[in-house]
Design a protein around this motif. Sequence first.
Motif, PDB file in Angstrom:
ATOM      1  N   VAL A  93      43.069  29.585  43.182  1.00  0.00           N
ATOM      2  CA  VAL A  93      42.287  28.718  42.290  1.00  0.00           C
ATOM      3  C   VAL A  93      43.231  27.699  41.670  1.00  0.00           C
ATOM      4  O   VAL A  93      44.211  28.048  41.009  1.00  0.00           O
ATOM      5  CB  VAL A  93      41.589  29.524  41.179  1.00  0.00           C
ATOM      6  CG1 VAL A  93      40.765  28.597  40.294  1.00  0.00           C
ATOM      7  CG2 VAL A  93      40.703  30.604  41.771  1.00  0.00           C
ATOM      8  N   GLY A 119      48.528  20.762  36.075  1.00  0.00           N
ATOM      9  CA  GLY A 119      47.586  21.845  36.345  1.00  0.00           C
ATOM     10  C   GLY A 119      48.317  23.129  36.649  1.00  0.00           C
ATOM     11  O   GLY A 119      49.531  23.224  36.470  1.00  0.00           O
ATOM     12  N   THR A 170      38.612  26.114  44.408  1.00  0.00           N
ATOM     13  CA  THR A 170      38.832  27.484  44.872  1.00  0.00           C
ATOM     14  C   THR A 170      38.856  27.504  46.398  1.00  0.00           C
ATOM     15  O   THR A 170      37.966  26.945  47.036  1.00  0.00           O
ATOM     16  CB  THR A 170      37.683  28.397  44.384  1.00  0.00           C
ATOM     17  OG1 THR A 170      37.495  28.139  43.001  1.00  0.00           O
ATOM     18  CG2 THR A 170      38.012  29.865  44.593  1.00  0.00           C
ATOM     19  N   THR A 209      43.631  24.686  38.952  1.00  0.00           N
ATOM     20  CA  THR A 209      43.007  24.111  37.759  1.00  0.00           C
ATOM     21  C   THR A 209      43.759  22.824  37.422  1.00  0.00           C
ATOM     22  O   THR A 209      44.981  22.843  37.265  1.00  0.00           O
ATOM     23  CB  THR A 209      43.138  25.086  36.568  1.00  0.00           C
ATOM     24  OG1 THR A 209      42.645  26.345  36.981  1.00  0.00           O
ATOM     25  CG2 THR A 209      42.357  24.595  35.363  1.00  0.00           C
ATOM     26  N   TYR A 241      38.131  22.667  38.925  1.00  0.00           N
ATOM     27  CA  TYR A 241      38.591  23.905  39.550  1.00  0.00           C
ATOM     28  C   TYR A 241      38.329  23.822  41.039  1.00  0.00           C
ATOM     29  O   TYR A 241      37.221  23.515  41.467  1.00  0.00           O
ATOM     30  CB  TYR A 241      37.836  25.109  38.977  1.00  0.00           C
ATOM     31  CG  TYR A 241      37.942  25.198  37.473  1.00  0.00           C
ATOM     32  CD1 TYR A 241      39.047  25.800  36.880  1.00  0.00           C
ATOM     33  CD2 TYR A 241      36.952  24.667  36.651  1.00  0.00           C
ATOM     34  CE1 TYR A 241      39.167  25.862  35.507  1.00  0.00           C
ATOM     35  CE2 TYR A 241      37.054  24.714  35.275  1.00  0.00           C
ATOM     36  CZ  TYR A 241      38.159  25.318  34.709  1.00  0.00           C
ATOM     37  OH  TYR A 241      38.279  25.369  33.349  1.00  0.00           O
ATOM     38  N   SER A 245      33.707  22.086  37.763  1.00  0.00           N
ATOM     39  CA  SER A 245      34.430  21.489  36.630  1.00  0.00           C
ATOM     40  C   SER A 245      33.752  21.860  35.327  1.00  0.00           C
ATOM     41  O   SER A 245      32.566  22.228  35.312  1.00  0.00           O
ATOM     42  CB  SER A 245      34.471  19.964  36.774  1.00  0.00           C
ATOM     43  OG  SER A 245      33.180  19.434  36.570  1.00  0.00           O
ATOM     44  N   ASP A 246      34.519  21.806  34.225  1.00  0.00           N
ATOM     45  CA  ASP A 246      33.885  21.862  32.902  1.00  0.00           C
ATOM     46  C   ASP A 246      34.275  20.581  32.175  1.00  0.00           C
ATOM     47  O   ASP A 246      34.637  19.592  32.817  1.00  0.00           O
ATOM     48  CB  ASP A 246      34.291  23.142  32.155  1.00  0.00           C
ATOM     49  CG  ASP A 246      35.803  23.274  32.010  1.00  0.00           C
ATOM     50  OD1 ASP A 246      36.485  22.238  32.108  1.00  0.00           O
ATOM     51  OD2 ASP A 246      36.287  24.404  31.817  1.00  0.00           O
ATOM     52  N   PHE A 288      38.444  20.374  32.732  1.00  0.00           N
ATOM     53  CA  PHE A 288      39.194  20.725  33.931  1.00  0.00           C
ATOM     54  C   PHE A 288      38.334  20.714  35.190  1.00  0.00           C
ATOM     55  O   PHE A 288      37.128  20.936  35.135  1.00  0.00           O
ATOM     56  CB  PHE A 288      39.795  22.127  33.795  1.00  0.00           C
ATOM     57  CG  PHE A 288      40.803  22.230  32.694  1.00  0.00           C
ATOM     58  CD1 PHE A 288      42.112  21.815  32.892  1.00  0.00           C
ATOM     59  CD2 PHE A 288      40.437  22.717  31.447  1.00  0.00           C
ATOM     60  CE1 PHE A 288      43.047  21.894  31.875  1.00  0.00           C
ATOM     61  CE2 PHE A 288      41.363  22.794  30.423  1.00  0.00           C
ATOM     62  CZ  PHE A 288      42.668  22.380  30.635  1.00  0.00           C
TER      63      PHE A 288
END
Length: 434
Positions: A422, A407, A357, A424, A355, A349-350, A353
Amino acid sequence: MENYFRKDRSKILLTDANIIATNIANYMDDKNKFDYEIEKKSEEGGYRIIVFDTMGTVINDSNKSDIGKIYIIPEVIDTLKKKDHTVLRKKERRFYSCASILNQKSEKIGAVLIVSSAEEIFSVLDEIRKKLFLITIFTCAIIFVLAFFIANLIMEPLKKILAVLEKISAGQLDQRIEIKNKNEFAQLASSFNKMTNKLAQIENTREEFVSNVSHELKTPLSAIKVLTESMLNEKDIPLDIYREFLSDINSEIDRMTNIVNDLLTLVKLDKKRFPLNISDTNLNNMLENIIKRLTPLADKKNIELEFTCNKNIILQADEMKLSLAISNLIDNGIKYTPSGGKVKINIDSDENFAYITVQDNGIGINESEQEKIFERFYRIDKTRDRETGGTGLGLSITNSTIIMHNGNIKLTSDEGLGTTFVITIPLKCAKQNM
Ligand code: ATP
Ligand code: MG
C-alpha cells in the motif's frame, strides 16, 4: 573603615573639647585651677590641650611650650569665626579638634584645641590593610587552583572527544567515546557516538553497494566471456549455434544495460539536485496506462490484472517517476505470482492522501525478509530471480520515489498466500522537501 574610625574619634574629641571649654569658662581667671584642669584633662585623654583667646593667642597649653604664641591655624580660625570642628591631618597623623569657649552671655571668649595622635588608628588600618592583602593573595591562589582543576575537569572529556574525532577523521570509523556519567558531556558523547554509528553504517552500505554492483556486473560479463571464448575456440561451429550464443550474449548485455539503467535512476533519485517535476497528475489515467503496458507480460504468464477505482483522483506528483514506482510493484506482482494468479490494483483517496494498493496471490514474502526487500540488490531467492531477470533494484527505486513524494509504502504478506503493497502519498506534495 578609615572613615568610620575618623568620624568616631572626631566625635569623641569634639565632645571632650566642648566639655573642657564649658568647664574652664568659669575659672579661666583662676590660674591654678585653670592649669590644673588643663593638665588633668590632658592626662586623662592622652592628648595635648591648647587654649586660645579670641585673638588666637595661646593662653594655656598642657605642654606649657607655646603659651603666649599666636596660632594662626585654620582649625582655630574657623572655630573662632564659625563653628566647632575636628580635622584629621593625615600627613601628621593627628586630629585637631577645636571647640569655642562661651561666656554666660554666650559670647565667644576663646577656643580649646585638642591635638591628639591618630597613630593608633593608622596602625590598626595598616594592620588591616596588610591582612587584606594577604587574604586577597590567598583567595586568588585558591581560585587559581580551583579554576585549574575545574578547567581540567571540563577539558578532560573534551580532549577525549577530540582524540576520537582525530582518529575518525583518519578513517578509523570503529572509534567510540566511553560514557561514564550523565552530564552534558555524556549527552554530547552519546550524540557523537550516534553520529559515528551512522557514519559507519553509511560506509558499510556504500561498500556493500559497490560490491553488489561489481558482483551484479561480473556475472553477465563472465557469461559473455565464456560464450565468446567457446565461439573463438571451436572451429566450424554451425550457424544456428552461433546464433544461439550471440542471442545469449545479447540477453546478458540487456541484463547489464538494465542494471546500469536502474542504477542511474537510483543515483538520480538520491541526488536532491534532481528535483521532482511536480504537476497535477490524474492517477486513474496513470494506472490505466501502466496496466495497458504490463498486460502483455501478465497475459504471457496467464495472470489476470484487475484494476478498481471508485473516484477520479488528481494529485501533485512527478508523473514519470511515480509511474515507474507503481509499475515496479505491479511488475513484481506478475513476476512473483504463479501462472493463473491474479494481481489486483486499487486506488482510493481521502481528504489528504491518495492510496494505491497492489495485491497479488503469489508466493508471498517471509516476515524476516519483509524489511530487507527495499534494500538495493536484495533478492530473496537469488537462483530463482536470475531466471526472472530481476536486478533487485526495483523496490529501492519505488521506495526512494515514494519518500521523495513525502509518502510511505507498507506491505503485508503471507508466504504462499500473496503480498499486498500500500502506497500512501499526500495529494498536495510538500515541495520544500524536494
Ligand atoms: P527488479 O525489480 O529490479 O527487476 P526484483 O524484482 O528482483 O528486480 P525488487 O523489485 O527490488 O527486485 O524486489 C526485491 C525482492 O523482493 C524480489 O527479488 C523478490 O524476491 C521480493 N518480492 C518483491 N515483490 C514481491 C511480491 N509481490 N511477491 C513476492 N516476493 C516479492
Ligand atoms: Mg521488481
